[in-house]
Design an enzyme around this catalytic site. Structure first.
Site, PDB file in Angstrom:
ATOM      1  N   ASP A 117      13.237 133.913  95.525  1.00 21.75           N
ATOM      2  CA  ASP A 117      13.175 133.051  96.715  1.00 21.75           C
ATOM      3  C   ASP A 117      13.035 131.576  96.358  1.00 21.75           C
ATOM      4  O   ASP A 117      12.202 130.865  96.920  1.00 21.75           O
ATOM      5  CB  ASP A 117      12.007 133.477  97.614  1.00 21.75           C
ATOM      6  CG  ASP A 117      12.425 134.533  98.625  1.00 21.75           C
ATOM      7  OD1 ASP A 117      13.563 134.446  99.134  1.00 21.75           O
ATOM      8  OD2 ASP A 117      11.621 135.437  98.890  1.00 21.75           O
ATOM      9  N   ASP A 176      18.790 137.105 103.133  1.00 16.95           N
ATOM     10  CA  ASP A 176      17.989 135.869 103.052  1.00 16.95           C
ATOM     11  C   ASP A 176      18.470 134.947 101.921  1.00 16.95           C
ATOM     12  O   ASP A 176      18.311 133.733 101.989  1.00 16.95           O
ATOM     13  CB  ASP A 176      16.512 136.190 102.776  1.00 16.95           C
ATOM     14  CG  ASP A 176      15.966 137.373 103.566  1.00 16.95           C
ATOM     15  OD1 ASP A 176      16.720 138.341 103.798  1.00 16.95           O
ATOM     16  OD2 ASP A 176      14.783 137.341 103.917  1.00 16.95           O
TER      17      ASP A 176
END
Ligand SMILES: *[C@@H]1O[C@H](CO)[C@@H](O)[C@H](O)[C@H]1NC(C)=O
Ligand SMILES: *[C@@H]1O[C@H](CO)[C@@H](O)[C@H](O)[C@H]1NC(C)=O
Ligand SMILES: *[C@@H]1O[C@H](CO)[C@@H](O)[C@H](O)[C@H]1NC(C)=O
Length: 395
Positions: A117, A176
């Site tokens: 991330d 994502d």
């Protein structure tokens, strides 16, 4: 009736548009809450979501969300550049850029700590670089996060890996990760390493081929076999079911593809963003409140997700910004404003530490009806974009 509408439109054209935009988006309470949270923030901890009473819970730098709070300070710095600082807009209470720099200290740049991330963690450094193209900390951070991400790329699969798995041949990719790709472009510009740009394009193309359904909805998770590159399974982790569309994932996808169009000019990305955005708009309930999953049962209740609402509003505005047809610009903009109105009505909480309530962090883990640092961040950014478009004036 028609005549009076026309008359109203003639006399108050600007006000009619302005009246639709919730004043909370630009309220001085926003900056006041952000500063209060900064002052309450424990050393080397960052807010991620709130408890049911609206109090922030603090996480260490390894959390996927640690970059959002520093990036929120930069969003308020951008608003100060747009509007100036006064009592009415509440921007005169802090040096937002200094807070952004200070709260970025201690963010992780080490791949073994960050995982996949990295895009979110890079946000404050990308902002600082835009203000000071020679900032050594921002340059070092962006390059090290990008090279950590590039290290997770599989030539065979055509994606960067999301979660690590116990079986290394199971190669898991979540939608994502479309939000990581801008970082690769930023580092490619700084270093001249075109391989980073190529990885971003491959990741986007593979995601476009496998994550998006024929109807424009999306899967959250695709498991690939890293040996063959084949898809093993299409499923969910944070959504209602393997065949449902989780709204925050759909929003990451819309934003990610609209941003890929901005970064490459390749119209297939804009088309994908539009297709996913139409699915989003066509599946909204009549009150415009974004549910946490489009296919979750309505009974007993289906919690909202204010973070998906704030995020998708920005994604629709990013599409609008790149359309040339006035009707299309209006369509995406009107829907963004409608979603912002609905979520403000449901989730604006004057007495919470967060700006918004009703975020769904992780419904399968029963974590919903919270404030979220990412929801607040995108809510403030939407205000900035509406100011930039002159659809609302600075307070
Ligand atoms: C940022 O940190 C520096 C050094 O620790 C400190 O002097 C300064 O007051 C801080 N700025 C803000 C706005 O908190
Ligand atoms: C991937 O494929 C290889 C054979 O090509 C097989 O040995 C391995 O078990 C597969 N992995 C998964 C997770 O299906
Ligand atoms: C919003 O959250 C409150 C609890 O804070 C809850 O009672 C309410 O039902 C939620 N609304 C929606 C639309 O999810």
């Amino acid at each position: 009736m028609l005549a009076s509408l026309l008359l109203a439109a003639f006399f108050f054209p600007v006000h009619l548009v302005k009246g639709q935009i919730p004043s909370e988006l630009l309220s001085p309470l926003g900056p006041q809450k952000i500063l209060a949270a900064e002052r309450a923030r424990p050393n080397l901890r960052w807010p991620q979501y709130t408890n049911a009473g609206g109090q922030w819970l603090w996480f260490d730098s390894g959390a996927w969300t640690s970059g959002f709070f520093p990036a929120t300070h930069y969003a308020l710095n951008s608003r100060r550049i747009q509007c100036g600082a006064n009592d009415r807009n509440g921007l005169n209470i802090a040096d937002w850029r200094a807070l952004g720099i200070n709260s970025s200290r201690g963010l992780p740049l080490d791949a073994s700590k960050v995982g996949h991330d990295v895009g979110f963690i890079s946000f404050p450094f990308v902002e600082e670089l835009a203000l000071n193209p020679n900032d050594a900390t921002a340059i070092r951070s962006i390059n090290s996060l990008a090279s950590a991400l590039a290290g997770r790329f599989s030539e065979r699969v055509g994606c960067t890996r999301s979660w690590d798995t116990s079986d290394p041949t199971q190669f898991t990719v979540i939608i994502d990760n479309m939000m990581n790709l801008e970082l690769l472009f930023a580092s490619a510009r700084l270093t001249g390493n075109q391989n980073l740009r190529n990885i971003a394009v491959r990741h986007a193309d593979t995601t476009m081929a496998n994550h998006i359904r024929a109807d424009g909805g999306s899967w959250h998770v695709i498991d690939y076999n890293s040996t063959s590159g084949n898809v093993i399974r299409k499923r969910t982790a944070q959504g209602y079911s393997d065949s449902s569309t989780w709204t925050r994932g759909q929003s990451w996808g819309i934003y990610g593809f609209a941003n890929m169009y901005r970064l490459t000019g390749d119209v297939k990305y804009l088309d994908t963003a539009r297709r996913m955005a139409r699915f989003f708009i066509n599946n909204l309930p009549s009150d415009g409140v974004v549910p946490w999953d489009f296919n979750a049962p309505l009974n007993p209740t289906r919690p909202a997700d204010s973070s998906a609402a704030a995020l998708v509003a920005n994604a629709l505005l990013l599409i609008a910004r790149q359309e040339t047809d006035q009707g299309q610009i209006k369509y995406w903009t009107d829907n963004a404003i409608r979603i912002l109105n609905s979520i403000t009505r449901v989730a604006w909480k004057a007495n919470w530490q967060s700006l918004l309530s009703n975020g769904t962090v992780h419904k399968p883990q029963n974590n919903q009806n919270t404030g979220t640092v990412y929801g607040d961040y995108y809510y403030l950014l939407a205000g900035n974009e509406l100011i930039r478009r002159q659809l609302v004036s600075c307070p």
